[in-house]
Design an enzyme around this catalytic site. Structure first.
Site, PDB file in Angstrom:
ATOM      1  N   PHE A 145       0.862  -1.173   0.000  1.00  0.00           N
ATOM      2  CA  PHE A 145       0.000   0.000   0.000  1.00  0.00           C
ATOM      3  C   PHE A 145       0.909   1.238   0.000  1.00  0.00           C
ATOM      4  CE2 PHE A 145      -2.819   3.184   1.847  1.00  0.00           C
ATOM      5  CZ  PHE A 145      -3.985   2.943   1.155  1.00  0.00           C
TER       6      PHE A 145
ATOM      7  N   ASP B 105       1.737  -4.859   8.678  1.00  0.00           N
ATOM      8  CA  ASP B 105       0.583  -3.974   8.521  1.00  0.00           C
ATOM      9  C   ASP B 105      -0.658  -4.849   8.405  1.00  0.00           C
ATOM     10  OD1 ASP B 105      -1.447  -2.287   7.634  1.00  0.00           O
ATOM     11  OD2 ASP B 105      -0.059  -0.980   6.543  1.00  0.00           O
TER      12      ASP B 105
ATOM     13  N   TYR C  39     -10.910   1.729  10.709  1.00  0.00           N
ATOM     14  CA  TYR C  39     -12.139   2.037   9.955  1.00  0.00           C
ATOM     15  C   TYR C  39     -12.487   0.995   8.907  1.00  0.00           C
ATOM     16  CZ  TYR C  39      -8.437   3.980   6.978  1.00  0.00           C
ATOM     17  OH  TYR C  39      -7.298   4.147   6.260  1.00  0.00           O
ATOM     18  N   LYS C  40     -11.670  -0.047   8.787  1.00  0.00           N
ATOM     19  CA  LYS C  40     -11.970  -1.095   7.798  1.00  0.00           C
ATOM     20  C   LYS C  40     -12.840  -2.159   8.466  1.00  0.00           C
ATOM     21  CE  LYS C  40      -8.093   0.267   4.943  1.00  0.00           C
ATOM     22  NZ  LYS C  40      -6.669   0.137   4.628  1.00  0.00           N
TER      23      LYS C  40
ATOM     24  N   ARG D   5     -12.496  -4.851  -6.927  1.00  0.00           N
ATOM     25  CA  ARG D   5     -12.219  -5.431  -5.621  1.00  0.00           C
ATOM     26  C   ARG D   5     -13.518  -5.568  -4.824  1.00  0.00           C
ATOM     27  NH1 ARG D   5      -8.400  -2.492  -1.171  1.00  0.00           N
ATOM     28  NH2 ARG D   5     -10.148  -1.066  -1.151  1.00  0.00           N
TER      29      ARG D   5
HETATM   30  C1  LIG Z   1      -5.906   1.250   4.310  1.00  0.00           C
HETATM   31  C2  LIG Z   1      -4.458   1.058   4.518  1.00  0.00           C
HETATM   32  C3  LIG Z   1      -3.690   2.030   5.164  1.00  0.00           C
HETATM   33  C4  LIG Z   1      -4.310   3.347   5.544  1.00  0.00           C
HETATM   34  O1  LIG Z   1      -3.498   4.180   6.265  1.00  0.00           O
HETATM   35  P1  LIG Z   1      -4.127   5.509   6.895  1.00  0.00           P
HETATM   36  O2  LIG Z   1      -3.031   6.110   7.623  1.00  0.00           O
HETATM   37  O3  LIG Z   1      -5.273   5.070   7.753  1.00  0.00           O
HETATM   38  O4  LIG Z   1      -4.648   6.342   5.787  1.00  0.00           O
HETATM   39  C5  LIG Z   1      -2.354   1.754   5.404  1.00  0.00           C
HETATM   40  N1  LIG Z   1      -1.805   0.586   5.013  1.00  0.00           N
HETATM   41  C6  LIG Z   1      -2.527  -0.354   4.372  1.00  0.00           C
HETATM   42  C7  LIG Z   1      -1.885  -1.628   3.968  1.00  0.00           C
HETATM   43  C8  LIG Z   1      -3.864  -0.132   4.088  1.00  0.00           C
HETATM   44  O5  LIG Z   1      -4.571  -1.045   3.433  1.00  0.00           O
END
Ligand SMILES: *Cc1c(COP(=O)(O)O)cnc(C)c1O
Length: 419
Positions: A131, A203, A228-229, A378
């Site tokens: 990501f 992560d 938030y996921k 997705r």
């Molecule tokens: C959604 C996601 C993030 C989001 O990071 P934020 O700091 O909350 O914006 C980070 N890493 C991964 C792998 C994600 O899927």
């Protein structure tokens, strides 16, 4: 072969699976619009019904009436640790090893910086397809605080083990890929890294609340993740971080704000880190956001994680089978691992017209998934509120979109700011 109604993947079979689903009752605890099939809980989890009420209580009674005394009286002061322990129960971590704080990006910065202090190595391993925020944060960390550190990015998950050699200080890996849903073997990679003296930061953004995790069993060093996921904490909910107990008092993190001080209310002029996980706090936490997240955590804690994982696998397998059966003639290609044990709680298909197709399915047919460049559609399955009939209907709608070429219109090609 003759199709009949009781066949696997028929509407009747899906109705039957819903009737037997031990998690089915969770769906009524979420606000979900009638006309929407929501397959995007991996981007923004749905709103628990209890959240609004709880938020208004905290606003009116705690903030409005009890004002500053709420820091002590209503548990605001230790909310980050209390919620951290709740997240810990979801991800298989011991009490006192998880903190809810900041965003995933910021937490990644804090724990990677802490990890680099523990190790003389200069190489940070990650995946090219990680990501982007993870890679961006590593770049920023190296630019501003690096001591000759370098990124070593691998092009494929198969290359991860070989890349983690004795020059490596830390590997920063996303457990479930945001693009493909591919899940890495956390225990095996961690053991491989440890055998070479390296540390690993995991992560868990797409893992927590969706797949079974055992951080303490896998001897994980550090981890971060999203609120938030699949944890349903609401837009911009605080993230979390995990630091193994064996490392906590050996590490410092660079964002040494007063909430991470051993005695914040002594207002001393110089920093001394709090013992334990609390040294990873920075500044005053967002109590309203923590309140919303806690409702999501309390809800998910009522569901056995094993049942959550089983249902997530079953939904994904059903979706894959139905897509193959109903839609593959239109040129979709599975972009996730075919083996469910190597997938998180999402399944992805590639199609050259992916963006237009998703926009049609999205806007006009009430199926909400998302699109990831360049060609990935997705679909995420949040087992607490997605049912088997949702999967059946989603595929039928997609089939209609393809059969009637509903995607083939100029207005579906213009990209919105958030996809
Ligand atoms: C959604 C996601 C993030 C989001 O990071 P934020 O700091 O909350 O914006 C980070 N890493 C991964 C792998 C994600 O899927």
């Amino acid at each position: 072969m003759q199709q009949n109604n009781s066949e696997v993947g028929s509407l009747e079979a899906c109705l039957e699976l819903d009737a037997r689903d031990s998690l089915a009752h969770f769906r009524c605890h979420f606000e979900l619009p009638e006309d929407t099939i929501y397959l995007d809980g991996n981007s923004l989890g749905a709103l628990p019904k209890a959240t609004s009420q709880r938020l208004s209580e905290v606003v009116q009674l705690e903030w409005g009436r009890d004002l500053i005394s709420s820091w002590n009286k209503h548990g605001w002061w230790d909310a980050q640790k209390r919620l951290g322990d709740k997240v810990g129960r979801i991800i298989g971590a011991e009490l006192g090893t998880v903190l809810v704080a900041d965003s995933t990006s910021v937490n990644l910065f804090k724990v990677v910086a802490a990890a680099l202090d523990l190790h003389p190595g200069k190489i940070i391993v990650s995946e090219q397809a990680n990501f982007p925020t993870d890679l961006y944060m590593l770049e920023g960390l190296i630019r501003h605080m690096g001591r000759g550190h370098q990124l070593r990015l691998v092009n494929s998950p198969e290359d991860i083990l070989a890349a983690i050699d004795s020059d490596v200080a830390v590997a920063v890996l996303t457990h479930v890929s945001y693009r493909t849903g591919r899940m890495l073997d956390m225990a095996a990679i961690t053991a491989h890294a440890h055998a070479r003296g390296a540390l690993v930061v995991w992560d868990l953004a797409h893992s927590a609340g969706a797949v079974q995790l055992d951080l303490s069993g896998a001897d994980v060093d550090f981890a971060v993740g999203c609120g938030y996921k699949f944890l349903n904490g609401g837009p911009g909910a605080p993230g979390f971080l995990y630091v193994a107990e064996r490392l906590q008092d050996k590490v410092q993190q660079p964002l040494s704000g007063w909430f991470g001080h051993a005695r914040p209310f002594a207002f001393e002029p110089s920093f001394e880190a709090a013992p334990g996980i609390q040294r990873f706090q920075c500044g005053t936490p967002p109590i309203l956001s923590l309140t919303a997240l806690e409702v999501g955590l309390d809800l998910i804690l009522q569901a056995p994680q094993e049942a959550v994982r089983d249902k997530s696998v079953a939904l994904g397998c059903l979706f894959k089978r139905l897509m193959e059966q109903e839609c593959f003639e239109w040129g979709f290609r599975l972009a996730s691992p075919p083996d469910a044990s190597q997938r998180g709680s999402q399944i992805c298909f590639a199609h050259p017209e992916g963006y237009a197709i998703m926009q049609v399915a999205l806007i006009e047919k009430g199926v909400v998934g998302d699109f990831r460049s360049p060609d990935i559609l997705r679909f995420g399955f949040a087992p607490l509120y997605v049912c088997y009939v949702d999967v059946w209907e989603a595929v039928q709608k997609l089939k209609l979109v393809m059969q009637e070429r509903l995607w083939d219109q100029p207005r579906h090609r213009q990209r919105a700011a958030v996809t």
